[in-house]
Design a protein around this motif. Structure first.
Motif, PDB file in Angstrom:
ATOM      1  N   ALA A  27      -4.756  -6.778 -23.023  1.00 24.44           N
ATOM      2  CA  ALA A  27      -4.491  -6.766 -21.581  1.00 24.44           C
ATOM      3  C   ALA A  27      -5.315  -5.698 -20.870  1.00 24.44           C
ATOM      4  O   ALA A  27      -5.518  -5.779 -19.661  1.00 24.44           O
ATOM      5  CB  ALA A  27      -3.006  -6.538 -21.314  1.00 24.44           C
ATOM      6  N   PHE A  28      -5.790  -4.722 -21.632  1.00 19.46           N
ATOM      7  CA  PHE A  28      -6.567  -3.635 -21.041  1.00 19.46           C
ATOM      8  C   PHE A  28      -8.065  -3.799 -21.306  1.00 19.46           C
ATOM      9  O   PHE A  28      -8.831  -2.853 -21.154  1.00 19.46           O
ATOM     10  CB  PHE A  28      -6.062  -2.277 -21.548  1.00 19.46           C
ATOM     11  N   SER A  30     -10.097  -5.474 -19.542  1.00 17.16           N
ATOM     12  CA  SER A  30     -10.726  -5.257 -18.242  1.00 17.16           C
ATOM     13  C   SER A  30     -10.378  -3.847 -17.776  1.00 17.16           C
ATOM     14  O   SER A  30      -9.228  -3.423 -17.844  1.00 17.16           O
ATOM     15  CB  SER A  30     -10.197  -6.271 -17.224  1.00 17.16           C
ATOM     16  N   VAL A  33      -8.905  -1.773 -12.102  1.00 14.72           N
ATOM     17  CA  VAL A  33      -7.565  -1.323 -11.723  1.00 14.72           C
ATOM     18  C   VAL A  33      -7.393  -1.582 -10.230  1.00 14.72           C
ATOM     19  O   VAL A  33      -8.117  -1.024  -9.410  1.00 14.72           O
ATOM     20  CB  VAL A  33      -7.377   0.184 -12.030  1.00 14.72           C
ATOM     21  N   GLU A  37      -1.645  -1.411  -9.268  1.00 14.89           N
ATOM     22  CA  GLU A  37      -1.603  -0.759 -10.576  1.00 14.89           C
ATOM     23  C   GLU A  37      -1.891   0.736 -10.446  1.00 14.89           C
ATOM     24  O   GLU A  37      -1.239   1.561 -11.100  1.00 14.89           O
ATOM     25  CB  GLU A  37      -2.600  -1.389 -11.550  1.00 14.89           C
ATOM     26  N   ILE A 142       2.942  -2.590 -15.319  1.00 14.07           N
ATOM     27  CA  ILE A 142       1.483  -2.575 -15.513  1.00 14.07           C
ATOM     28  C   ILE A 142       1.094  -3.543 -16.621  1.00 14.07           C
ATOM     29  O   ILE A 142       0.195  -4.374 -16.462  1.00 14.07           O
ATOM     30  CB  ILE A 142       0.991  -1.145 -15.822  1.00 14.07           C
ATOM     31  N   ARG A 146      -0.974  -6.978 -16.099  1.00 15.27           N
ATOM     32  CA  ARG A 146      -2.289  -7.139 -16.728  1.00 15.27           C
ATOM     33  C   ARG A 146      -2.314  -8.354 -17.654  1.00 15.27           C
ATOM     34  O   ARG A 146      -3.282  -9.099 -17.681  1.00 15.27           O
ATOM     35  CB  ARG A 146      -2.682  -5.889 -17.499  1.00 15.27           C
ATOM     36  N   ARG A 147      -1.253  -8.550 -18.406  1.00 13.01           N
ATOM     37  CA  ARG A 147      -1.206  -9.705 -19.318  1.00 13.01           C
ATOM     38  C   ARG A 147      -1.191 -11.010 -18.514  1.00 13.01           C
ATOM     39  O   ARG A 147      -1.834 -11.980 -18.879  1.00 13.01           O
ATOM     40  CB  ARG A 147      -0.014  -9.604 -20.253  1.00 13.01           C
ATOM     41  N   SER A 149      -2.446 -11.425 -15.451  1.00 14.86           N
ATOM     42  CA  SER A 149      -3.773 -11.580 -14.834  1.00 14.86           C
ATOM     43  C   SER A 149      -4.802 -12.056 -15.836  1.00 14.86           C
ATOM     44  O   SER A 149      -5.694 -12.837 -15.505  1.00 14.86           O
ATOM     45  CB  SER A 149      -4.241 -10.266 -14.226  1.00 14.86           C
TER      46      SER A 149
END
Length: 154
Positions: A27-28, A30, A33, A37, A142, A146-147, A149
């Motif tokens: 998920a991170f 990318s 931010v 976030e 967060i 993110r997951r 997105s």
């Protein structure tokens, strides 16, 4: 002994945060931010800094009667919770905090985490015990954001 207790709590807070981030590393992928976030991170870090400031002061004030760094009289969880309820206004805020941190955060993060296939969603509650309740909440938001997105559901 109180320095050891504070150090262990700090190490556990960092370790559980790292564990959550490692479990959700896809998920991170990318580094982008967004403003929401960024606001979550700011709130989370501010809550940890302020919370630790007050917690350290609590331990320093009450360690002299400490028999056990975790459960005995003095700078303990028992004394900490007892001191949360000194008057009606504090009682109201404290019960709200306890319901949010001990019941709502685990229910939300575990149910939502399982639904969105976030690995080990119970860790968001665990991290709140060593950092702050707000940090546990925003870290969940967060990671879930993110997951979502990234379309990452595994």
């Amino acid at each position: 002994m109180y320095v050891l207790s504070l150090t262990v709590h700090a190490i556990l807070g960092v370790a559980v945060t790292a564990w959550i981030l490692r479990e959700n590393r896809s998920a991170f992928a990318s580094t982008r931010v967004g403003p929401l976030e960024l606001a979550y991170w700011a709130v989370g870090f501010a809550s940890v800094v302020l919370g630790w400031y007050f917690n350290i002061r609590f331990v320093l004030e009450y360690h002299h009667i400490d028999l056990n760094p975790l459960w005995g009289p003095g700078a303990s969880w028992t004394e900490y919770v007892y001191l949360m309820f000194p008057n009606w206004a504090a009682d109201s805020a404290s019960q709200d905090y306890l319901f949010l941190n001990v019941l709502v955060l685990p229910l939300m993060s575990i149910a939502g985490g399982l639904r969105h296939r976030i690995p080990k969603p119970w860790l968001f509650f665990v991290v709140s015990l060593f950092t702050s309740a707000a940090f546990g909440f925003v870290l969940y938001l967060i990671v879930a954001g993110r997951r979502r997105s990234a379309g990452d559901h595994a």
